[in-house]
Design a protein around this motif. Sequence first.
Motif, mmCIF file in Angstrom:
data_model
loop_
_atom_site.group_PDB
_atom_site.id
_atom_site.type_symbol
_atom_site.label_atom_id
_atom_site.label_comp_id
_atom_site.label_asym_id
_atom_site.label_seq_id
_atom_site.Cartn_x
_atom_site.Cartn_y
_atom_site.Cartn_z
ATOM 1 N N GLY A 15 44.233 45.740 70.568
ATOM 2 C CA GLY A 15 43.530 47.082 70.609
ATOM 3 C C GLY A 15 41.932 46.641 70.088
ATOM 4 O O GLY A 15 40.890 47.533 70.674
ATOM 5 N N THR A 16 41.794 45.865 69.303
ATOM 6 C CA THR A 16 40.308 45.556 68.657
ATOM 7 C C THR A 16 39.644 44.596 69.722
ATOM 8 O O THR A 16 38.475 44.825 69.992
ATOM 9 C CB THR A 16 40.439 45.000 67.364
ATOM 10 O OG1 THR A 16 41.388 43.537 67.398
ATOM 11 C CG2 THR A 16 40.713 45.603 66.124
ATOM 12 N N ALA A 17 40.589 43.932 70.364
ATOM 13 C CA ALA A 17 39.848 42.898 71.400
ATOM 14 C C ALA A 17 39.666 43.708 72.589
ATOM 15 O O ALA A 17 38.466 43.526 73.457
ATOM 16 C CB ALA A 17 40.736 42.019 71.959
ATOM 17 N N THR A 18 40.181 44.920 72.945
ATOM 18 C CA THR A 18 39.847 45.575 74.214
ATOM 19 C C THR A 18 38.924 46.773 73.964
ATOM 20 O O THR A 18 38.418 47.405 74.921
ATOM 21 C CB THR A 18 41.143 46.156 74.866
ATOM 22 O OG1 THR A 18 41.873 46.659 74.102
ATOM 23 C CG2 THR A 18 42.011 45.164 75.799
ATOM 24 N N HIS A 62 32.847 41.314 69.274
ATOM 25 C CA HIS A 62 33.101 42.051 67.917
ATOM 26 C C HIS A 62 31.863 42.770 67.287
ATOM 27 O O HIS A 62 30.667 42.254 67.784
ATOM 28 C CB HIS A 62 33.751 40.996 66.804
ATOM 29 C CG HIS A 62 35.113 40.574 67.227
ATOM 30 N ND1 HIS A 62 36.068 41.745 66.923
ATOM 31 C CD2 HIS A 62 35.446 39.524 67.583
ATOM 32 C CE1 HIS A 62 37.320 41.060 67.499
ATOM 33 N NE2 HIS A 62 36.982 39.597 67.861
ATOM 34 N N SER A 63 31.821 43.796 66.544
ATOM 35 C CA SER A 63 30.533 44.085 65.960
ATOM 36 C C SER A 63 30.839 44.030 64.424
ATOM 37 O O SER A 63 31.850 44.027 63.696
ATOM 38 C CB SER A 63 30.381 45.505 66.339
ATOM 39 O OG SER A 63 31.296 46.225 66.104
ATOM 40 N N LEU A 89 31.210 44.428 56.943
ATOM 41 C CA LEU A 89 32.544 44.789 57.452
ATOM 42 C C LEU A 89 32.362 44.491 58.868
ATOM 43 O O LEU A 89 31.511 44.686 59.871
ATOM 44 C CB LEU A 89 32.917 46.164 57.225
ATOM 45 C CG LEU A 89 33.066 46.686 55.886
ATOM 46 C CD1 LEU A 89 33.323 47.936 55.727
ATOM 47 C CD2 LEU A 89 34.268 45.616 55.098
ATOM 48 N N HIS A 90 33.471 43.884 59.618
ATOM 49 C CA HIS A 90 33.529 43.295 60.660
ATOM 50 C C HIS A 90 34.814 43.843 61.697
ATOM 51 O O HIS A 90 35.834 43.744 60.848
ATOM 52 C CB HIS A 90 33.654 41.697 60.947
ATOM 53 C CG HIS A 90 32.609 41.029 60.213
ATOM 54 N ND1 HIS A 90 31.349 40.250 60.715
ATOM 55 C CD2 HIS A 90 32.473 40.812 58.909
ATOM 56 C CE1 HIS A 90 30.666 39.534 60.042
ATOM 57 N NE2 HIS A 90 31.122 40.004 58.755
ATOM 58 N N THR A 91 34.698 44.009 62.740
ATOM 59 C CA THR A 91 35.809 44.330 63.563
ATOM 60 C C THR A 91 36.758 42.994 63.829
ATOM 61 O O THR A 91 37.910 43.182 63.836
ATOM 62 C CB THR A 91 35.468 45.048 64.884
ATOM 63 O OG1 THR A 91 34.627 43.816 65.445
ATOM 64 C CG2 THR A 91 34.798 46.108 64.818
ATOM 65 N N ALA A 92 36.353 41.792 63.778
ATOM 66 C CA ALA A 92 37.076 40.515 63.582
ATOM 67 C C ALA A 92 37.903 40.469 62.577
ATOM 68 O O ALA A 92 39.169 39.910 62.751
ATOM 69 C CB ALA A 92 36.076 39.472 63.780
#
Length: 140
Positions: A81-84, A96-97, A111-114
């Motif tokens: 989900g985070t990759a797409t 990623h942001s 804070l990272h989406t990674a």
Amino acid sequence: MKTNDVILQFTAKIVFFIIFFYAVHIFFAGHYTPGGGFVGGLVTASAIVLLIIAFDLKRVQSLLPINYIYLVAVGLIIALGTATFSMIVGKPFFTHSFDYFYLPLLGKTSLHTAALFDFGVYLVVVGVTMTIIQTIGEDE
């Protein structure tokens, strides 16, 4: 023959939390130093294995009633989900942001989406490792 492993069981209860919190540290340190979701997941699985060695597989399953197959599924959903998600916003796959936020106890923190992706990997690694170990341990 029933053995009396009081010292092992007492020590395992304490060491479990030390290993688990070290795994959490490795997980969060993975963005700036070696570590992350994969290594943190392996260390967490080793903490659970310590409990299995000290006690019994059935007792640990009753203390931690986790279906590890579901844990793998949730981890895959979070990771994919985070990759797409970046594709939904019009950016390339796996972009990623991050941003800086002020958190009450930590102060200014990035804070990272990674980190969400790593959390998904963490859940998958714990789930797969513990599924394998439980499957081997249940064989008579």
